[in-house]
Scaffold this active site. Structure first.
Site, PDB file in Angstrom:
ATOM      1  N   ASP A 198     -10.236  -3.226  -5.078  1.00 59.64           N
ATOM      2  CA  ASP A 198      -9.296  -2.254  -4.519  1.00 59.64           C
ATOM      3  C   ASP A 198      -9.264  -1.033  -5.420  1.00 59.64           C
ATOM      4  O   ASP A 198      -9.055  -1.152  -6.637  1.00 59.64           O
ATOM      5  CB  ASP A 198      -7.905  -2.899  -4.442  1.00 59.64           C
ATOM      6  CG  ASP A 198      -6.852  -2.012  -3.803  1.00 59.64           C
ATOM      7  OD1 ASP A 198      -7.192  -0.905  -3.343  1.00 59.64           O
ATOM      8  OD2 ASP A 198      -5.683  -2.424  -3.757  1.00 59.64           O
ATOM      9  N   SER A 204       0.830  -1.194   0.000  1.00 59.60           N
ATOM     10  CA  SER A 204       0.000   0.000   0.000  1.00 59.60           C
ATOM     11  C   SER A 204       0.877   1.261   0.000  1.00 59.60           C
ATOM     12  O   SER A 204       1.671   1.467  -0.916  1.00 59.60           O
ATOM     13  CB  SER A 204      -0.954  -0.037   1.186  1.00 59.60           C
ATOM     14  OG  SER A 204      -1.978   0.913   1.059  1.00 59.60           O
ATOM     15  N   HIS A 252      -8.046  -5.021  -0.849  1.00 62.80           N
ATOM     16  CA  HIS A 252      -6.858  -4.298  -0.392  1.00 62.80           C
ATOM     17  C   HIS A 252      -6.496  -4.702   1.035  1.00 62.80           C
ATOM     18  O   HIS A 252      -7.354  -4.806   1.912  1.00 62.80           O
ATOM     19  CB  HIS A 252      -7.113  -2.794  -0.448  1.00 62.80           C
ATOM     20  CG  HIS A 252      -5.903  -1.967  -0.145  1.00 62.80           C
ATOM     21  ND1 HIS A 252      -4.954  -1.669  -1.091  1.00 62.80           N
ATOM     22  CD2 HIS A 252      -5.469  -1.393   1.003  1.00 62.80           C
ATOM     23  CE1 HIS A 252      -4.004  -0.946  -0.552  1.00 62.80           C
ATOM     24  NE2 HIS A 252      -4.292  -0.763   0.726  1.00 62.80           N
TER      25      HIS A 252
END
Length: 357
Positions: A297, A143, A327
């Protein structure tokens, strides 16, 4: 966190940090790995040193945690599990970086912290101290950490002070640009449970500035000044996404904002914050790359576009798209269904490192 923020009780990042504190585990060694908290270049890191014998020099992974640049910690149970398993399975040294967080510290502090740790670790004396092979070091992150890993790998190409270069980079559902927040993935998963668009907008804006006009402009995709219009070529999803991800979406040209903006507002144009914004020439020379994207996501298309651009620049890329994942799933280690998918994603990541590092 969102509710308490809207009620004026507590800023959402403080709530998230309280939840993360509950997840904290102290540095605890076991029969496979010695774990310590220390500092590299005055930046806190959690260091994992394998105990199993090695015939020669070891491999190493420098890991940057996720959390939207605003939350997260190497000592979270999920990250400790990920980095501990990586160290044990690869018989590798793992450095997990505890960089400073927004909104107290804004860009480029986070980048500077992880970059200084990477440069420090890549010194011959430090590599020798931990018996690490100078030619087998990787940066990785998920991320926001994937964003930082990509930026670090790019910056190292231009840094003449760094003698040893990276062998590989692994980017786990990375956030790679905040120029266009109207990608198909943002449209399709605008209200997803893990990373709704509104939350991603807040994270991006809190990374850069306290100016409340930025999240408002980002939400409507009207935050880019006209003089930066040339950068859209690097994130034009109509050219970079495969047909199955374009679906019936129609590319909408951006609406530009006044150029009379503060520098911190425009930080999202800096390649250290948005690695997708560099030219094709600047991508050449990057190390072999692993990119994981998840179907559910908003950041899906960032990773897909970067994989396409790296491949076009001649960089060896392994892109794994998990059609059954959302995610954060590689560190999502509670719940039976999530546990199975999360372990699969983690095992693929480690297997790729084992083959390419």
């Amino acid at each position: 966190a969102e509710v308490t923020d809207r009620l004026g009780l507590m800023h959402y990042t403080k709530v998230l940090k309280l939840l993360i504190d509950i997840e904290y585990v102290p540095p605890t060694s076991d029969e496979n790995v010695t774990v310590t908290d220390t500092k590299f270049s005055n930046v806190p890191v959690r260091l994992y040193l394998p105990r199993q014998p090695s015939d020669g020099l070891r491999r190493a992974v420098i890991y940057f945690h996720g959390g939207g640049w605003c939350t997260g910690h190497p000592g979270m149970k999920s990250y400790d599990f990920l980095t501990r398993r990586t160290s044990n399975r690869l018989n590798a040294v793992v450095v997990s970086v505890n960089y400073r967080l927004a909104p107290k510290y804004r860009f480029p502090i986070q980048f500077e912290d992880v970059y200084s740790v990477t440069k420090f670790f890549l010194q011959s004396s430090v590599l020798s101290q931990y018996r690490v092979d100078p030619d087998r070091v990787c940066v990785a992150g998920d991320s926001a950490g994937g964003n930082l890993a990509a930026a670090v790998a790019q910056q190292l190409l231009e840094d003449s002070e760094v003698e040893h270069k990276l062998k590989a980079q692994a980017l786990i559902y990375p956030a790679l640009q905040a120029l266009d927040l109207n990608l198909p993935s943002y449209r399709e998963h605008e209200n997803s449970c893990m990373t709704p668009k509104s939350f991603m907008v807040r994270l991006w804006s809190d990374y850069f500035t306290s100016d409340s006009s930025l999240p408002e402009a980002m939400a409507s995709n009207r935050h880019v000044p006209a003089e930066s219009s040339h950068l859209f070529q690097f994130v034009n999803w109509s050219n970079l996404l495969p047909e199955e991800m374009k679906k019936d979406h129609i590319y909408i040209s951006p609406v530009y904002r006044s150029s009379e903006l503060a520098p911190e507002y425009l930080a999202f144009l800096d390649p250290r914050a948005a690695p997708l914004l560099v030219s094709d020439a600047q991508l050449r020379g990057l190390p072999p790359t692993y990119i994981l994207t998840c179907e559910y996501d908003v950041l899906r298309d960032d990773g897909v576009m970067y994989a396409r651009r790296l491949q076009a620049a001649g960089v060896p890329v392994t892109h794994y798209h998990a059609k059954d994942a959302f995610h954060g799933m590689m560190t999502f280690i509670s719940g039976p269904a999530s546990l199975a998918v999360g372990h699969r994603l983690l095992n693929r990541y480690i297997e790729w490192l084992n083959e390419n590092l």
